[in-house]
Write an enzyme that holds these catalytic residues in place. Structure first.
Site, PDB file in Angstrom:
ATOM      1  N   ASN A  13       0.876  -1.165   0.000  1.00 13.48           N
ATOM      2  CA  ASN A  13       0.000   0.000   0.000  1.00 13.48           C
ATOM      3  C   ASN A  13       0.914   1.216   0.000  1.00 13.48           C
ATOM      4  OD1 ASN A  13      -1.758   2.082   0.450  1.00 13.48           O
ATOM      5  ND2 ASN A  13      -2.413   1.422   2.493  1.00 13.48           N
ATOM      6  N   TRP A  14       1.040   1.825  -1.156  1.00 11.37           N
ATOM      7  CA  TRP A  14       1.992   2.939  -1.287  1.00 11.37           C
ATOM      8  C   TRP A  14       1.477   4.200  -0.593  1.00 11.37           C
ATOM      9  CZ3 TRP A  14       4.315   3.121  -6.962  1.00 11.37           C
ATOM     10  CH2 TRP A  14       4.988   1.911  -7.207  1.00 11.37           C
ATOM     11  N   LYS A  15       0.186   4.254  -0.281  1.00  7.02           N
ATOM     12  CA  LYS A  15      -0.428   5.449   0.325  1.00  7.02           C
ATOM     13  C   LYS A  15      -0.167   6.663  -0.587  1.00  7.02           C
ATOM     14  CE  LYS A  15      -0.172   3.173   4.741  1.00  7.02           C
ATOM     15  NZ  LYS A  15      -0.106   3.274   6.200  1.00  7.02           N
ATOM     16  N   HIS A  98      -9.508   1.461   4.517  1.00  5.92           N
ATOM     17  CA  HIS A  98      -8.258   1.579   5.282  1.00  5.92           C
ATOM     18  C   HIS A  98      -8.506   2.505   6.479  1.00  5.92           C
ATOM     19  CE1 HIS A  98      -4.161   2.607   6.382  1.00  5.92           C
ATOM     20  NE2 HIS A  98      -3.804   1.499   5.761  1.00  5.92           N
ATOM     21  N   GLU A 100      -6.856   4.840   7.649  1.00  8.43           N
ATOM     22  CA  GLU A 100      -6.590   6.263   7.386  1.00  8.43           C
ATOM     23  C   GLU A 100      -7.801   6.912   6.726  1.00  8.43           C
ATOM     24  OE1 GLU A 100      -2.902   5.563   5.370  1.00  8.43           O
ATOM     25  OE2 GLU A 100      -2.025   4.977   7.296  1.00  8.43           O
ATOM     26  N   GLU A 170      -5.673  -4.887  10.321  1.00 12.58           N
ATOM     27  CA  GLU A 170      -4.664  -3.869  10.587  1.00 12.58           C
ATOM     28  C   GLU A 170      -4.997  -3.153  11.891  1.00 12.58           C
ATOM     29  OE1 GLU A 170      -2.578  -2.716   6.597  1.00 12.58           O
ATOM     30  OE2 GLU A 170      -4.090  -1.250   7.116  1.00 12.58           O
ATOM     31  N   GLY A 176       2.287   2.317  10.821  1.00 12.88           N
ATOM     32  CA  GLY A 176       3.249   3.406  10.683  1.00 12.88           C
ATOM     33  C   GLY A 176       3.907   3.805  11.987  1.00 12.88           C
ATOM     34  N   SER A 216       3.206  -2.198  10.292  1.00 14.70           N
ATOM     35  CA  SER A 216       4.657  -2.290  10.540  1.00 14.70           C
ATOM     36  C   SER A 216       5.226  -3.664  10.206  1.00 14.70           C
ATOM     37  CB  SER A 216       4.993  -1.896  11.980  1.00 14.70           C
ATOM     38  OG  SER A 216       4.562  -0.575  12.236  1.00 14.70           O
ATOM     39  N   GLY A 237       2.805  -1.154   4.271  1.00 13.34           N
ATOM     40  CA  GLY A 237       2.923   0.273   3.974  1.00 13.34           C
ATOM     41  C   GLY A 237       4.371   0.641   3.701  1.00 13.34           C
ATOM     42  N   GLY A 238       5.035   1.176   4.715  1.00 16.04           N
ATOM     43  CA  GLY A 238       6.402   1.702   4.579  1.00 16.04           C
ATOM     44  C   GLY A 238       7.364   0.767   3.859  1.00 16.04           C
TER      45      GLY A 238
HETATM   46  P1  13P Z   1       2.943   0.332   7.698  1.00 12.16           P
HETATM   47  O1  13P Z   1       3.437  -0.975   7.126  1.00 12.16           O
HETATM   48  O2  13P Z   1       3.712   1.524   7.221  1.00 12.16           O
HETATM   49  O3  13P Z   1       2.789   0.274   9.187  1.00 12.16           O
HETATM   50  O4  13P Z   1       1.461   0.541   7.113  1.00 12.16           O
HETATM   51  C1  13P Z   1       0.572  -0.505   7.198  1.00 12.16           C
HETATM   52  C2  13P Z   1      -0.618  -0.145   6.414  1.00 12.16           C
HETATM   53  O5  13P Z   1      -1.343   0.751   6.745  1.00 12.16           O
HETATM   54  C3  13P Z   1      -0.868  -0.902   5.183  1.00 12.16           C
HETATM   55  O6  13P Z   1      -2.120  -0.614   4.679  1.00 12.16           O
END
Ligand code: 13P
Length: 256
Positions: A13-15, A98, A100, A170, A176, A216, A237-238
């Site tokens: 997930n590149w966000k 998600h 967010e 999640e 994050g 994470s 994510g990251g």
């Molecule tokens: P991180 O891996 O950066 O914690 O993000 C997880 C996430 O929100 C994937 O959708």
């Protein structure tokens, strides 16, 4: 994961990251590193990178996903993108609900449900995110929260259709933050989700649904998380923004 029953899905997930040149460089670096993956590999990119990603991954084992989708087919919805607009350019997956989007953009279980159904009708595979806040975990209501999300987010989704969905557990406190749920904590909730699906759809269907962990997840902790029976992949994510790290997670899913 139960390899004989379900295929692992590792999705990035590149966000809101990566300009087009940056996206091209990342995909180029990623392609050779994941080409022999024994799991499904998906990259979910910002809308502006979708066509580039589809073009660049043609003929490879990398699938492309969007990060959101609107539930109406067309109309006066400024700024929104429909499911048909995604499928017409070759997008196969879409992240829905998600945390967010739930936290910052007013997404509710009702709109998550509508988006999920719209995505399914258009032939997209939804990756539906669920998970509790830290406060909810501390109050010992994780199962109540996640159970409610499963029930509402998949309301009126048929047994045939739920098998096309991926559910991403999640925990919001692990996103994050560098705080990963322990493999035991993640397994406990993923197993609970499968139990909830069994209540709603029966055990055979529940066994067929891919349940990911996200929060994470990285090259260092992926193997342990993915060794658990009910964790069938990850939403990353990251670590999905760096080709070698993402490839390491794909390798863990392939070997696990
Ligand atoms: P991180 O891996 O950066 O914690 O993000 C997880 C996430 O929100 C994937 O959708």
């Amino acid at each position: 994961m139960k390899k004989n029953v379900r295929k692992a899905v590792i999705a990035g997930n590149w966000k809101m990251n990566k300009t087009r040149p940056e996206a091209k460089a990342l995909i180029e670096a990623m392609k050779p590193l994941v080409s022999d993956a024994g799991c499904e590999v998906v990259i979910c990119t910002p809308y502006t990178n979708l066509e580039t990603a589809v073009e660049m991954t043609e003929g490879t084992n990398i699938k492309v996903g969007a990060e959101n989708v609107h539930f109406e087919k067309s109309g006066a919805f400024t700024g929104e993108i429909s499911a048909d607009m995604l499928t017409e350019i070759g997008v196969e997956y879409v992240i829905i609900g998600h945390s967010e989007r739930r936290q910052y953009f007013g997404e509710t279980d009702e709109t998550v449900n509508k988006r999920t159904k719209a995505a399914l009708s258009a032939g997209l595979k939804p990756i539906v995110c669920v998970g509790e806040l830290l406060w909810e975990r501390e109050c010992n209501i994780t199962e109540e929260v996640v159970g409610r999300q499963i029930k509402l987010d998949f309301y009126d989704v048929s047994a045939e259709d739920i098998k096309k969905c991926v559910i991403a557990y999640e925990p919001v406190w692990a996103i994050g933050t560098g705080k990963t749920a322990t493999a035991e904590q993640a397994e406990e909730v993923c197993a609970f989700i499968r139990g909830k699906l069994a209540d709603l759809y029966g055990n055979d269907v529940a066994q067929a649904v891919t349940v990911q962990y996200g929060g994470s997840m990285n090259a260092g902790n992926a193997a342990e998380l993915l060794s658990k029976e009910n964790i069938d992949g990850g939403l990353i994510g990251g670590a999905s923004l760096k080709a070698p790290d993402f490839a390491e997670i794909v390798k863990a899913a392939t070997n696990g």
